[in-house]
Design an enzyme around this catalytic site. Structure first.
Site, PDB file in Angstrom:
ATOM      1  N   GLU A 196     -12.271  -2.114  12.635  1.00  0.00           N
ATOM      2  CA  GLU A 196     -12.302  -1.360  11.378  1.00  0.00           C
ATOM      3  C   GLU A 196     -13.452  -1.804  10.480  1.00  0.00           C
ATOM      4  O   GLU A 196     -14.132  -0.985   9.876  1.00  0.00           O
ATOM      5  CB  GLU A 196     -10.964  -1.539  10.652  1.00  0.00           C
ATOM      6  CG  GLU A 196     -10.929  -0.886   9.288  1.00  0.00           C
ATOM      7  CD  GLU A 196      -9.590  -1.045   8.577  1.00  0.00           C
ATOM      8  OE1 GLU A 196      -8.672  -1.666   9.132  1.00  0.00           O
ATOM      9  OE2 GLU A 196      -9.472  -0.525   7.450  1.00  0.00           O
ATOM     10  N   ASP A 243      -8.376  -8.935   4.297  1.00  0.00           N
ATOM     11  CA  ASP A 243      -8.101  -7.828   5.216  1.00  0.00           C
ATOM     12  C   ASP A 243      -9.088  -7.740   6.381  1.00  0.00           C
ATOM     13  O   ASP A 243      -9.957  -6.877   6.382  1.00  0.00           O
ATOM     14  CB  ASP A 243      -8.119  -6.520   4.424  1.00  0.00           C
ATOM     15  CG  ASP A 243      -7.441  -5.394   5.177  1.00  0.00           C
ATOM     16  OD1 ASP A 243      -7.024  -5.634   6.318  1.00  0.00           O
ATOM     17  OD2 ASP A 243      -7.332  -4.296   4.626  1.00  0.00           O
ATOM     18  N   GLU A 254       0.821  -1.212   0.000  1.00  0.00           N
ATOM     19  CA  GLU A 254       0.000   0.000   0.000  1.00  0.00           C
ATOM     20  C   GLU A 254       0.856   1.264   0.000  1.00  0.00           C
ATOM     21  O   GLU A 254       0.629   2.191   0.778  1.00  0.00           O
ATOM     22  CB  GLU A 254      -0.951  -0.006   1.209  1.00  0.00           C
ATOM     23  CG  GLU A 254      -1.923  -1.171   1.182  1.00  0.00           C
ATOM     24  CD  GLU A 254      -2.959  -1.141   2.307  1.00  0.00           C
ATOM     25  OE1 GLU A 254      -2.636  -0.655   3.395  1.00  0.00           O
ATOM     26  OE2 GLU A 254      -4.088  -1.606   2.057  1.00  0.00           O
TER      27      GLU A 254
HETATM   28  C1  BDP Z   1      -6.024  -2.029   6.220  1.00  0.00           C
HETATM   29  C2  BDP Z   1      -6.272  -0.675   6.803  1.00  0.00           C
HETATM   30  C3  BDP Z   1      -5.097   0.238   6.660  1.00  0.00           C
HETATM   31  C4  BDP Z   1      -3.835  -0.450   7.151  1.00  0.00           C
HETATM   32  C5  BDP Z   1      -3.667  -1.764   6.432  1.00  0.00           C
HETATM   33  C6  BDP Z   1      -2.504  -2.571   6.969  1.00  0.00           C
HETATM   34  O1  BDP Z   1      -7.393  -0.111   6.174  1.00  0.00           O
HETATM   35  O2  BDP Z   1      -5.367   1.396   7.398  1.00  0.00           O
HETATM   36  O3  BDP Z   1      -2.730   0.364   6.958  1.00  0.00           O
HETATM   37  O4  BDP Z   1      -4.805  -2.563   6.609  1.00  0.00           O
HETATM   38  O5  BDP Z   1      -2.770  -3.519   7.684  1.00  0.00           O
HETATM   39  O6  BDP Z   1      -7.009  -2.872   6.730  1.00  0.00           O
HETATM   40  O7  BDP Z   1      -1.351  -2.269   6.695  1.00  0.00           O
END
Ligand code: BDP
Length: 721
Positions: A414, A386, A312
């Site tokens: 979340e 996720d 990401e």
């Molecule tokens: C996702 C979240 C994000 C995190 C990412 C992670 O939306 O904010 O940075 O995972 O785990 O679920 O790195």
């Protein structure tokens, strides 16, 4: 007219009329309420076994343990129990580490000492010089502290302390919270206020909360904390911040909590002035070595680094044509001389890979099996996408026998209703830990991968993305405290049952009254399935709204990357719905052991709870209960709403067992949950109905708003974003 004097007195009278507990903020005390026992017989019983406390040591940790015993027992038994430093008298509660015990007692416990590991403890009723005592011990004073908390839990939960014989060791060695806390005080995906860490006032100002935080964690066996967000800021590694980190480490040390930091891979450039962060570059290697030395000089027991790399948008070794092994091993070498570890995250999915996102972490990491240094542990999320309300276990578990894998759970909700919805997560955690990878045949559970027993790994761990913030009750929702608690208990023992955890938590947080425990426990135990029902039944996933991830957004289809869009995941069309990950589709099932792959591949054996995760089926597909998929799905959404209605009723009937403040908080939160469960149901069903073209079956309430209305909802400044 009221005289000025009366005007002054009136508010005071009014204040006195409010029941005391509205000011008491009981929820700040978490599960360490130490409520006074109102059963005289029970008090007599406990008192007869604890006529005095004997503290054999004087370390910082044993002072903590002593204070805990004094506060806990004095409060619960309603009287002061004398403290002494020698075993003189009878029915004493004696605590101290192995070496502080006299030789005869050590000898008596020798078998038990052999049975425990470094953090394990013994709580045992022994007879010494013809007198009975209870001894709490372990190999060091942190283990003793765990024993003390465990003993207090017995009393908190009204258990017998007769002839005790408890020998207990944690099954994993890193039991750690991951704080996604930013240096500006915000918390990524945090729904309980701001970050606990007040960087501006540190290092001089030690907030009492740091101590209370450490105490709460120690009470459930958590022994590590990553202070900073995985989306890391390199500044945390500068002297300005390290001095503050050192202050926190000093506070946490007596509680057995090690501090860890997230390492931003590009830190050598950003704060080191180097031209590159290439893990094979000698200046970079040296920079990390020097940086580690600097950290360990301040914090000799620093735990190590957690790294999110090439995920990401975070920098990583791939920016330099290197791979995850190069990156992880370089950092591992830097901390190895000091006993540090590197927790390298496997949460990766490439924007250049158009195939199934669920397959990517496995595809990338499994070929690295056996290539990481000994002090690297790969941190894997519980599922392949996720932290969804339900995901099948991540196929990496069971596929990398030569690499220690640690579990990453998300405690912060979340995708499960933020801190507004009551969802008891240990049910989810248990489901994952119990899942069978079949790596070495039947019984090769995820828990056995994680505790190292399946492949004989020494380095083991469980991480939980924290749900803790500056809210007075720590977690936003009083019941979200149970998720922190339950995480800690499962990190200690991944084989614990969620129901046992719920029982312990309710008793130590609220009440030992069976009339309260029974319905509330049931409510908690059903709550995770309830959320799945009204959010993502039958294997649906990733259909939440964009960015803030709050509420439904199955219609979202315009985001930059295909795999950020809900439509990519549900694939609803006129013919049906679901992501075909079977061998006729993306073949993600092939990443599991043959037994598991076969089960998921075959429609007849694929559990219905995972149906749309693995299969694209027609709207008329027949479910096991004889209903069509469309009807069954609509009814599941409705069931979720009905279950929240039940939760509301259950809670309303508990009023007389709970303090007003927590009662009202939960009552209000459940009303929001009910409203939002209906929102999920209506928005999702209206949206999917466009494709199914079918009427809602009988029993499903008609939506009161249009799909356009739901699509138009906006949530500026949603928390945690
Ligand atoms: C996702 C979240 C994000 C995190 C990412 C992670 O939306 O904010 O940075 O995972 O785990 O679920 O790195």
């Amino acid at each position: 007219m009221i005289s000025p004097k009366k005007l002054f007195i009136l508010p005071i009278v009014a204040l006195l009329m409010i029941p005391f507990d509205s000011f008491s903020q009981r929820d700040y005390k978490l599960w360490l309420q130490y409520e006074k026992k109102n059963n005289p017989e029970l008090v007599r019983e406990y008192s007869s076994k604890i006529s005095g406390i004997v503290s054999l040591e004087n370390s910082e940790s044993s002072k903590v343990a002593l204070k805990e015993l004094e506060v806990g027992l004095n409060d619960m038994l309603g009287k002061k129990i004398p403290v002494q430093s020698k075993i003189e008298g009878e029915n004493l509660l004696v605590f101290g580490s192995k070496l502080s015990l006299d030789a005869e007692i050590q000898k008596k416990l020798s078998k038990d000492f052999e049975a425990i590991n470094k953090d394990g403890f013994i709580i045992k009723t022994i007879s010494h010089k013809n007198k009975k005592h209870i001894v709490i011990t372990g190999k060091n004073d942190i283990a003793v502290l765990y024993g003390v908390f465990s003993f207090l839990r017995l009393v908190q939960t009204n258990k017998s302390i007769d002839n005790l014989n408890i020998v207990d060791s944690p099954k994993t060695n890193i039991r750690i919270l991951n704080h996604w806390d930013n240096l500006d005080g915000t918390v990524e995906r945090g729904y309980a206020g701001a970050s606990l860490w007040n960087w501006q006032k540190l290092p001089e100002f030690i907030d009492q909360r740091y101590i209370d935080y450490a105490r709460a964690n120690a009470s459930i066996g958590i022994n590590g904390t990553v202070l900073t967000n995985v989306n890391a800021n390199a500044l945390i590694l500068t002297p300005l911040y390290l001095e503050k980190v050192e202050a926190l480490a000093n506070v946490f040390r007596p509680y057995g909590i090690k501090v860890y930091l997230t390492a931003r891979f590009s830190a050598p450039i950003e704060i080191g002035g180097l031209k590159t962060a290439d893990p094979k570059d000698a200046t970079v290697i040296n920079w990390w070595k020097e940086k580690s030395k600097e950290i360990y000089k301040r914090i000799p027991d620093f735990g190590g680094f957690l790294v999110k790399a090439n995920s990401e948008g975070q920098p990583g070794p791939q920016n330099y044509g290197r791979d995850h092994v190069d990156g992880a091993n370089m950092l591992a070498d830097a901390v190895a001389p000091f006993g540090g570890v590197v927790m390298w995250r496997a949460f990766v999915y490439s924007e250049h890979d158009a195939s199934d996102r669920a397959k990517q972490a496995y595809s990338e990491f499994v070929p690295y099996d056996g290539r990481f240094k000994d002090n690297v542990i790969v941190q894997v999320k519980n599922g392949a996408i996720d932290f969804q309300p339900r995901e099948p276990f991540h196929p990496m578990f069971g596929a990398m026998p030569k690499t220690p894998l640690m579990m990453e759970f998300q405690i912060t909700q979340e995708y499960l209703g933020f801190s507004t919805h009551l969802v008891f997560l240990p049910k989810l955690f248990q489901e994952v830990l119990e899942a069978d990878t079949y790596q070495k045949g039947k019984g090769s559970t995820v828990a056995k991968v994680v505790d190292g027993s399946l492949d004989n790994h020494k380095l083991t761990g469980i991480a939980g993305v924290s749900n803790i913030g500056s809210d007075i009750n720590w977690t936003g929702h009083p019941f979200a405290q149970a998720n922190w608690y339950g995480f800690g208990r499962l990190a200690w023992d991944p084989y614990l049952d969620a129901e046992t955890i719920a029982d312990e938590w309710i008793r130590s947080t609220f009440s030992n009254d069976e009339n309260f425990i029974k319905p509330v426990k049931e409510m908690m135990m059903d709550s995770r399935e309830t959320a799945v029902n009204y959010m993502t039944p039958l294997g649906l996933h990733h259909i939440m709204d964009t960015g803030h991830h709050y509420g439904p957004g199955p219609w979202v289809s315009d985001l930059g990357r295909p795999d950020w869009n809900p439509v990519y995941y549900h694939k609803a069309d006129k013919n049906g719905i679901g992501f075909d990950r079977s061998k006729t589709g993306s073949n993600a099932t092939s990443q599991y052991a043959p037994e598991v792959a076969k089960m998921y591949d075959n429609l007849a054996t694929c559990p219905e709870k995972d149906l749309l995760w693995f299969h694209h089926v027609s709207w008329d597909y027949k479910l096991k209960n004889g209903r069509t998929l469309w009807d069954g799905m609509a009814l599941k959404y409705q069931q979720g709403v009905d279950q929240v209605e039940e939760m509301v009723k259950t809670w309303n009937a508990t009023e007389k067992y709970v303090d007003t403040e927590r009662f009202k908080e939960v009552q209000m939160l459940l009303q929001i949950q009910l409203k939002e469960a209906k929102w999920w149901r209506d928005a999702c069903l209206l949206y999917f109905q466009q494709y199914s073209g079918k009427q809602l079956p009988e029993g499903v309430e008609k939506p009161t708003q249009t799909l356009e209305h739901f699509k138009s909802l906006k949530f500026p400044f949603a928390p945690g974003n």
